[in-house]
Write an enzyme that holds these catalytic residues in place. Structure first.
Site, PDB file in Angstrom:
ATOM      1  N   LYS A 191     -16.965  16.942 -46.146  1.00 42.62           N
ATOM      2  CA  LYS A 191     -17.997  17.935 -45.820  1.00 42.62           C
ATOM      3  C   LYS A 191     -17.650  19.270 -46.469  1.00 42.62           C
ATOM      4  O   LYS A 191     -16.485  19.669 -46.495  1.00 42.62           O
ATOM      5  CB  LYS A 191     -18.073  18.069 -44.295  1.00 42.62           C
ATOM      6  CG  LYS A 191     -19.174  18.972 -43.760  1.00 42.62           C
ATOM      7  CD  LYS A 191     -19.162  18.969 -42.230  1.00 42.62           C
ATOM      8  CE  LYS A 191     -20.254  19.817 -41.612  1.00 42.62           C
ATOM      9  NZ  LYS A 191     -20.217  19.796 -40.136  1.00 42.62           N
ATOM     10  N   SER A 246     -24.697  18.834 -38.000  1.00 43.15           N
ATOM     11  CA  SER A 246     -24.667  19.453 -39.315  1.00 43.15           C
ATOM     12  C   SER A 246     -24.002  18.605 -40.396  1.00 43.15           C
ATOM     13  O   SER A 246     -24.207  18.870 -41.584  1.00 43.15           O
ATOM     14  CB  SER A 246     -23.954  20.807 -39.240  1.00 43.15           C
ATOM     15  OG  SER A 246     -22.594  20.623 -38.900  1.00 43.15           O
ATOM     16  N   SER A 286     -21.891  17.714 -34.304  1.00 46.88           N
ATOM     17  CA  SER A 286     -22.186  17.576 -35.737  1.00 46.88           C
ATOM     18  C   SER A 286     -21.607  16.362 -36.432  1.00 46.88           C
ATOM     19  O   SER A 286     -21.986  16.090 -37.567  1.00 46.88           O
ATOM     20  CB  SER A 286     -21.734  18.824 -36.482  1.00 46.88           C
ATOM     21  OG  SER A 286     -22.723  19.809 -36.364  1.00 46.88           O
TER      22      SER A 286
HETATM   23  N1  GLN Z   1     -26.174  21.538 -33.602  1.00 44.85           N
HETATM   24  C1  GLN Z   1     -25.151  22.327 -32.991  1.00 44.85           C
HETATM   25  C2  GLN Z   1     -25.251  23.756 -33.470  1.00 44.85           C
HETATM   26  O1  GLN Z   1     -26.129  24.030 -34.244  1.00 44.85           O
HETATM   27  C3  GLN Z   1     -23.799  21.752 -33.291  1.00 44.85           C
HETATM   28  C4  GLN Z   1     -23.339  22.032 -34.661  1.00 44.85           C
HETATM   29  C5  GLN Z   1     -21.967  21.538 -34.947  1.00 44.85           C
HETATM   30  O2  GLN Z   1     -21.429  20.697 -34.231  1.00 44.85           O
HETATM   31  N2  GLN Z   1     -21.374  22.075 -35.988  1.00 44.85           N
HETATM   32  O3  GLN Z   1     -24.494  24.605 -33.082  1.00 44.85           O
END
Ligand code: GLN
Length: 484
Positions: free
Chosen positions: A76, A151, A175
């Site tokens: 990532k 994400s 994410s």
């Molecule tokens: N969707 C969640 C956020 O926007 C989690 C994102 C993540 O785990 N990086 O904060």
């Protein structure tokens, strides 16, 4: 070949069925052909990958073996790679080339892995659909009109589409698990502290954790084995050495008691997800597992607490992007103007929203009312889990209330987007390990994941039970056809 798990690729390489160079070329040509449709990668590094593959073949010819020798993976793009741009899918870091490797990358390389490239994400990992990438959205390989989740959407889509053998993502509020669920792959968030965060670009430091996205549970165990364990460069790293996960998987699985929190299986869960997941309960029982209804009374408060804590920490972590030390700088008159222009032009809408929310929550006179209160709620949630684990060994919940949604469906409504993490966020607040296991498909052919949550540092127990369940379910996980 695109159906092979990482572990199978490793075995084939050991047997000499193909070389690291051959499997790397296979993935690179697949990426060239199919990634224009999926757009999982922000950066592909064919030359570096081929050089790493040839080096792996050379070592193997000398009789060496390492856990990932010659196995092609992706990372990532919020995880630092030395000499290779690490953008966080943000304009502000568009040209940022880290001078060092994250600990996990260093360990991947030491294990002999071949790095194919860097995968797309929501900007600074803030989002649940990969639509917040400043560059382009990634698409779900099972339905190109739908989001891959986020994400770590690029990582999940790359694994699901057979564009790498495995990937590393990061999970602050879901994410890794939510995109794994949307992509029909395994996504594993280890206990907070199990994997070093050194070189992971910080979003919310008390929640961030790196973990694997893979085709199988065994692959997840292998990748975690390689990247996890103590690291003196991360002060929150857990000092005990890791158990040997693959040895645990080789042993017969014990009978376990699974808790079903009534707060997670009630309203808000879509019927199509519910029916897929409930069909798994029978399989759990056939394996000798016992199901028990439990309660996590403060679960409903996790999402609001998270959306104070995560933005608060983000506002502080993102203060460093000021146009002076890294990446993008907008030309401005005075120093203050330069800061303002750089941050206004460099950050996208969602990141700015979080910085504003977080700065507000931390401001004088509000700190106690918001951040202080949210931290207390976090403790209550942690205790809920601790109490539950006195009664049961593991907890089962959905990963996401719906299967993958359509691109654009939630972009105008941040609250709707936030709600897609309602089941994953409590786990981050409590710091626990949790895995998204492919559980089946909806009538429309979209994958659905089941979340398995374990007590802190019980990764072995979690992996063993997930492995047994995966074998019993014996799903066909594609990849879906993407050829014309
Ligand atoms: N969707 C969640 C956020 O926007 C989690 C994102 C993540 O785990 N990086 O904060």
């Amino acid at each position: 070949m695109e159906r092979l798990s990482l572990t199978e690729i490793r075995r084939q390489l050991q047997k000499g069925a193909f070389s690291a160079e051959e499997i790397t070329k296979f993935y690179l040509s697949r990426i060239e052909r199919l990634d224009p449709k999926v757009r999982a990668y922000l950066t592909v590094t064919p030359e570096e990958a081929l050089a790493q593959a040839r080096e792996a073949d050379r070592l193997r010819a000398q009789g060496e073996d390492r856990p990932l020798l010659g196995v092609p993976v992706s990372v990532k793009d919020n995880i630092c790679t030395r000499g290779l741009r690490t953008t966080c899918a943000s304009k502000i870091l568009e040209d940022f080339v880290p001078p060092y490797d994250a600990t996990v990358v260093e360990r991947l390389k030491a294990a002999g892995a071949v790095i194919l490239g860097k995968t797309n994400l929501d900007e600074f990992a803030m989002g649940s659909s990969t639509e917040n990438s400043a560059f382009f959205p990634t698409r779900n390989p099972w339905d190109l009109e739908r989001v891959p989740g986020g994400s770590s959407g690029g990582s999940a889509a790359a694994v699901a589409a057979g564009l790498c053998a495995g990937s590393l993502g990061s999970d602050t509020g879901g994410s890794i698990r939510q995109p794994a669920s949307f992509g029909g792959v395994v996504g594993f968030k280890p206990t907070y502290g199990r994997v070093s965060r050194y070189g992971l670009v910080a979003f919310a430091s008390s929640l961030d954790q790196i973990g694997p996205l893979t085709r199988t549970v065994e692959d997840a165990a292998l990748l975690l084995q390689v990247v996890g364990g103590p690291d003196p460069r991360d002060s929150t790293s857990y000092p005990e050495p890791q158990p040997h996960y693959l040895e645990v998987l080789a042993k017969p699985v014990s009978k376990a008691k699974f808790g079903l929190p009534r707060e997670a299986w009630g309203e808000g869960l879509s019927e199509e997800v519910r029916s897929v997941l409930e069909s798994v309960f029978k399989v759990v029982e056939d394996l000798g597992g016992e199901l028990k209804e439990i309660s996590l009374p403060h679960l409903a408060y996790a999402l609001p607490a998270y959306y104070i804590i995560a933005p608060a920490e983000a506002s502080s972590n993102l203060a460093r992007y000021d146009g002076v030390k890294y990446g993008f700088r907008a030309e401005g008159g005075s120093l203050i103007e330069m800061y303002k222009k750089t941050r206004s032009q460099g950050f996208g809408r969602e990141v700015k929203r979080r910085i504003m929310l977080g700065t507000y929550a931390l401001s004088a006179g509000y700190y106690e009312a918001y951040y202080g209160k949210a931290s207390q709620v976090r403790t209550l949630i942690k205790r809920d889990f601790e109490r539950a684990f006195e009664e049961v060994d593991l907890i089962l919940t959905p990963v996401s209330p719906t299967p993958a949604f359509k691109l654009g469906e939630k972009t105008q409504d941040p609250l709707q987007m936030y709600l897609s993490d309602v089941y994953t966020i409590p786990v981050n607040l409590a710091g626990l390990p949790a895995l998204s296991l492919p559980a089946g498909y909806t009538g429309g052919g979209l994958p659905v994941g089941l979340q398995i949550i374990a007590p802190a540092f019980s990764e072995s127990l979690l992996l063993a039970q997930a492995y047994a369940l995966e074998k019993a379910l014996a799903l066909d996980l594609g990849p879906p056809s993407l050829e014309d």
